[in-house]
Design a protein around this motif. Structure first.
Motif, PDB file in Angstrom:
ATOM      1  N   LEU A 135      48.799  39.970  35.110  1.00 57.72           N
ATOM      2  CA  LEU A 135      49.359  39.864  33.767  1.00 57.72           C
ATOM      3  C   LEU A 135      49.353  38.413  33.295  1.00 57.72           C
ATOM      4  O   LEU A 135      48.898  38.111  32.190  1.00 57.72           O
ATOM      5  CB  LEU A 135      50.780  40.434  33.734  1.00 57.72           C
ATOM      6  N   TYR A 136      49.834  37.504  34.121  1.00 59.17           N
ATOM      7  CA  TYR A 136      49.860  36.091  33.733  1.00 59.17           C
ATOM      8  C   TYR A 136      48.454  35.527  33.570  1.00 59.17           C
ATOM      9  O   TYR A 136      48.212  34.703  32.692  1.00 59.17           O
ATOM     10  CB  TYR A 136      50.683  35.260  34.718  1.00 59.17           C
ATOM     11  N   ALA A 137      47.518  35.983  34.400  1.00 60.03           N
ATOM     12  CA  ALA A 137      46.123  35.548  34.244  1.00 60.03           C
ATOM     13  C   ALA A 137      45.569  36.020  32.902  1.00 60.03           C
ATOM     14  O   ALA A 137      44.876  35.267  32.203  1.00 60.03           O
ATOM     15  CB  ALA A 137      45.271  36.077  35.396  1.00 60.03           C
ATOM     16  N   ASP A 138      45.893  37.265  32.518  1.00 56.60           N
ATOM     17  CA  ASP A 138      45.445  37.784  31.213  1.00 56.60           C
ATOM     18  C   ASP A 138      46.079  37.016  30.059  1.00 56.60           C
ATOM     19  O   ASP A 138      45.435  36.768  29.037  1.00 56.60           O
ATOM     20  CB  ASP A 138      45.764  39.279  31.084  1.00 56.60           C
ATOM     21  N   ILE A 139      47.334  36.636  30.210  1.00 57.23           N
ATOM     22  CA  ILE A 139      48.002  35.841  29.173  1.00 57.23           C
ATOM     23  C   ILE A 139      47.321  34.476  29.060  1.00 57.23           C
ATOM     24  O   ILE A 139      46.984  34.039  27.949  1.00 57.23           O
ATOM     25  CB  ILE A 139      49.508  35.675  29.486  1.00 57.23           C
ATOM     26  N   MET A 140      47.107  33.826  30.178  1.00 60.92           N
ATOM     27  CA  MET A 140      46.478  32.498  30.171  1.00 60.92           C
ATOM     28  C   MET A 140      45.059  32.545  29.612  1.00 60.92           C
ATOM     29  O   MET A 140      44.626  31.620  28.925  1.00 60.92           O
ATOM     30  CB  MET A 140      46.463  31.907  31.582  1.00 60.92           C
ATOM     31  N   ALA A 141      44.332  33.640  29.906  1.00 64.93           N
ATOM     32  CA  ALA A 141      42.950  33.765  29.431  1.00 64.93           C
ATOM     33  C   ALA A 141      42.885  34.312  28.009  1.00 64.93           C
ATOM     34  O   ALA A 141      41.792  34.503  27.470  1.00 64.93           O
ATOM     35  CB  ALA A 141      42.160  34.672  30.380  1.00 64.93           C
ATOM     36  N   ARG A 142      44.043  34.578  27.416  1.00 64.58           N
ATOM     37  CA  ARG A 142      44.139  35.100  26.049  1.00 64.58           C
ATOM     38  C   ARG A 142      43.406  36.430  25.894  1.00 64.58           C
ATOM     39  O   ARG A 142      42.743  36.680  24.890  1.00 64.58           O
ATOM     40  CB  ARG A 142      43.631  34.078  25.043  1.00 64.58           C
ATOM     41  N   HIS A 143      43.561  37.303  26.908  1.00 61.62           N
ATOM     42  CA  HIS A 143      42.965  38.637  26.859  1.00 61.62           C
ATOM     43  C   HIS A 143      43.897  39.656  26.213  1.00 61.62           C
ATOM     44  O   HIS A 143      43.514  40.811  26.057  1.00 61.62           O
ATOM     45  CB  HIS A 143      42.605  39.119  28.267  1.00 61.62           C
ATOM     46  N   ILE A 144      45.097  39.240  25.869  1.00 58.45           N
ATOM     47  CA  ILE A 144      46.082  40.149  25.272  1.00 58.45           C
ATOM     48  C   ILE A 144      46.250  39.751  23.814  1.00 58.45           C
ATOM     49  O   ILE A 144      46.635  38.627  23.505  1.00 58.45           O
ATOM     50  CB  ILE A 144      47.416  40.081  26.032  1.00 58.45           C
ATOM     51  N   ASP A 145      45.939  40.688  22.911  1.00 58.45           N
ATOM     52  CA  ASP A 145      46.009  40.396  21.479  1.00 58.45           C
ATOM     53  C   ASP A 145      47.412  40.562  20.906  1.00 58.45           C
ATOM     54  O   ASP A 145      47.773  39.912  19.936  1.00 58.45           O
ATOM     55  CB  ASP A 145      45.051  41.308  20.695  1.00 58.45           C
ATOM     56  N   GLU A 146      48.202  41.464  21.489  1.00 59.17           N
ATOM     57  CA  GLU A 146      49.529  41.741  20.948  1.00 59.17           C
ATOM     58  C   GLU A 146      50.460  40.557  21.193  1.00 59.17           C
ATOM     59  O   GLU A 146      50.417  39.933  22.247  1.00 59.17           O
ATOM     60  CB  GLU A 146      50.122  42.999  21.608  1.00 59.17           C
ATOM     61  N   PRO A 147      51.336  40.259  20.229  1.00 60.48           N
ATOM     62  CA  PRO A 147      52.244  39.117  20.405  1.00 60.48           C
ATOM     63  C   PRO A 147      53.413  39.387  21.351  1.00 60.48           C
ATOM     64  O   PRO A 147      54.063  38.456  21.808  1.00 60.48           O
ATOM     65  CB  PRO A 147      52.753  38.843  18.989  1.00 60.48           C
TER      66      PRO A 147
END
Length: 160
Positions: A135-147
């Motif tokens: 999850l944190y890797a996806d946040i750091m890589a900006r793979h999550i569009d939802e705020p």
């Protein structure tokens, strides 16, 4: 944290009463000052730990001045969580003994969310907390569009 990730709906321009910046990013604050309605409010909750852009104070102060924006710090512990009983002296001193408190506002907001009264489509990513590294890797890589990200604990079973 690039501010261009923050997509503002042009139809909301001038119709927003309150913008809350939780990023500490001066570009997001500027966007907040530009989207709020005349006499709107922008609350700075995010800590500006470092400079992200080459914006100047003038860039932010211009929409604040010409749109009559109230720009304030959001130190949440300065505000009382619960309402207080009526005190005549406090009323004379300017205390607004409102019917609701921050706590009752949180409670009401949670009730509205539970009842589905607040449309959340496209705003919330619900995920299991079982793999926080991913999850944190996806946040750091900006793979999550939802705020907003909600950790859904309901699928986890507790170990004996």
């Amino acid at each position: 944290m690039p501010v261009q990730r923050c997509r503002l709906d042009p139809d909301l321009q001038g119709k927003v009463a309150l913008a809350v910046d939780c990023s500490g990013h001066e570009g997001a604050v500027l966007k907040g000052c530009r989207i709020v309605r005349r006499m709107g409010e922008v609350v700075l909750v995010g800590v500006p730990w470092r400079k992200y852009t080459d914006l100047t104070a003038h860039d932010v102060l211009n929409p604040v001045f010409f749109n009559h924006v109230t720009l304030r710090s959001g130190w949440e512990w300065e505000l009382p969580m619960h309402g207080r009983s009526f005190q005549w002296e406090e009323l004379l001193g300017g205390y607004n003994n409102a019917l609701h408190s921050i706590f009752s506002g949180f409670s009401r907001a949670l009730e509205w969310l539970t009842e589905g009264k607040i449309p959340l489509d496209g705003l919330v990513r619900s995920t299991s907390p079982d793999n926080p590294e991913r999850l944190y890797a996806d946040i750091m890589a900006r793979h999550i569009d939802e705020p907003f990200i909600v950790l859904d604990w309901s699928g986890l079973t507790s170990s004996p």
